[in-house]
Design a protein around this motif. Structure first.
Motif, PDB file in Angstrom:
ATOM      1  N   UNK A  38       0.813  -1.228   0.000  1.00  0.00           N
ATOM      2  CA  UNK A  38       0.000   0.000   0.000  1.00  0.00           C
ATOM      3  C   UNK A  38       0.846   1.277   0.000  1.00  0.00           C
ATOM      4  N   UNK A  39       2.039   1.192  -0.524  1.00  0.00           N
ATOM      5  CA  UNK A  39       2.904   2.368  -0.608  1.00  0.00           C
ATOM      6  C   UNK A  39       2.678   3.183  -1.882  1.00  0.00           C
ATOM      7  N   UNK A  40       1.848   2.691  -2.785  1.00  0.00           N
ATOM      8  CA  UNK A  40       1.594   3.428  -4.022  1.00  0.00           C
ATOM      9  C   UNK A  40       0.220   4.092  -4.033  1.00  0.00           C
ATOM     10  N   UNK A  41      -0.505   3.986  -2.931  1.00  0.00           N
ATOM     11  CA  UNK A  41      -1.855   4.562  -2.882  1.00  0.00           C
ATOM     12  C   UNK A  41      -1.831   6.052  -3.213  1.00  0.00           C
ATOM     13  N   UNK A  42      -0.906   6.779  -2.647  1.00  0.00           N
ATOM     14  CA  UNK A  42      -0.807   8.211  -2.932  1.00  0.00           C
ATOM     15  C   UNK A  42      -0.330   8.497  -4.339  1.00  0.00           C
ATOM     16  N   UNK A  43       0.811   7.941  -4.739  1.00  0.00           N
ATOM     17  CA  UNK A  43       1.350   8.274  -6.063  1.00  0.00           C
ATOM     18  C   UNK A  43       0.463   7.888  -7.245  1.00  0.00           C
ATOM     19  N   UNK A  44      -0.246   6.755  -7.172  1.00  0.00           N
ATOM     20  CA  UNK A  44      -1.044   6.376  -8.341  1.00  0.00           C
ATOM     21  C   UNK A  44      -2.536   6.599  -8.130  1.00  0.00           C
TER      22      UNK A  44
ATOM     23  N   UNK B 131      -2.120  -1.746 -13.389  1.00  0.00           N
ATOM     24  CA  UNK B 131      -1.540  -2.380 -14.571  1.00  0.00           C
ATOM     25  C   UNK B 131      -1.205  -1.338 -15.640  1.00  0.00           C
ATOM     26  N   UNK B 132      -2.068  -0.347 -15.805  1.00  0.00           N
ATOM     27  CA  UNK B 132      -1.787   0.712 -16.781  1.00  0.00           C
ATOM     28  C   UNK B 132      -0.617   1.572 -16.320  1.00  0.00           C
TER      29      UNK B 132
END
Length: 195
Positions: free
Chosen positions: A162-168, A174-175
């Motif tokens: 869950x470390x990409x919740x903010x950035x993406x 997948x995209x």
């Protein structure tokens, strides 16, 4: 429950593996106990040891199954980007397997079945690299493979933790991965700069 019925469970091996995957997904691999898994599967506490011997044997089976599932996913890849997307998808669809597969301190890394499954998955990763054009300036295929694997594995790990919740945000992971892979691995060969 009679002694006989506790040992004849249909497919005990798969029942214990399924229970183990549930525990790993919710509590992590450190929470695994053969005794608890036997209780969850409704068999005697000694029954899982018949198939796995011990906790390391069970985790080896989980890792082996994971690498086989990954190999099957990668076998369908059209190119390097698609292999990366399938790697990320595998991690999100099989998070318990993914947690165990790359932690050799949890299982028996020299197990022959595990080694064979790892080789099948590795062949799928290497097949994606084969499509990367060699332009004579870039890294060799082995290093390109390490770079591609690092990108897919790192992205999947960050996604699962869950470390990409903010950035993406709400974007399709997948995209996002396809975009990242496109930044690093192009299908066309760049021309060397003119002097």
């Amino acid at each position: 429950m009679s002694s006989r019925s506790t040992y004849h469970h249909g497919d005990l091996r798969q029942a214990v593996l399924s229970a183990a995957l549930d525990v790993i997904a919710t509590e992590g691999p450190s929470a695994l106990s053969l005794r608890d898994l036997a209780r969850r599967a409704g068999v005697s506490h000694a029954a899982p040891a018949h198939h796995f011997k011990d906790r390391a044997g069970l985790l080896t089976a989980v890792a082996t199954e994971g690498f086989d599932l990954l190999a099957a996913a990668l076998a369908q890849a059209k190119d390097l980007k698609d292999a990366g997307v399938r790697y990320v998808r595998f991690a999100t669809e099989h998070p318990a397997h993914f947690q165990v597969m790359f932690q050799p301190d949890l299982h028996r890394p020299d197990d022959p079945e595990l080694l064979a499954a790892k080789e099948r998955a590795g062949a799928g990763l290497r097949a994606g690299i084969a499509g990367v054009p060699a332009d004579g300036r870039g890294p060799d295929a082995r290093l390109a493979g390490v770079a591609a694997w690092s990108l897919a594995h790192g992205f999947a790990t960050l996604l699962l933790s869950h470390n990409l919740a903010g950035p993406i945000g709400e974007q399709d992971p997948e995209e996002v991965f396809r975009t990242l892979a496109g930044l690093l691995f192009t299908s066309d060969t760049a021309q060397p700069p003119q002097e």
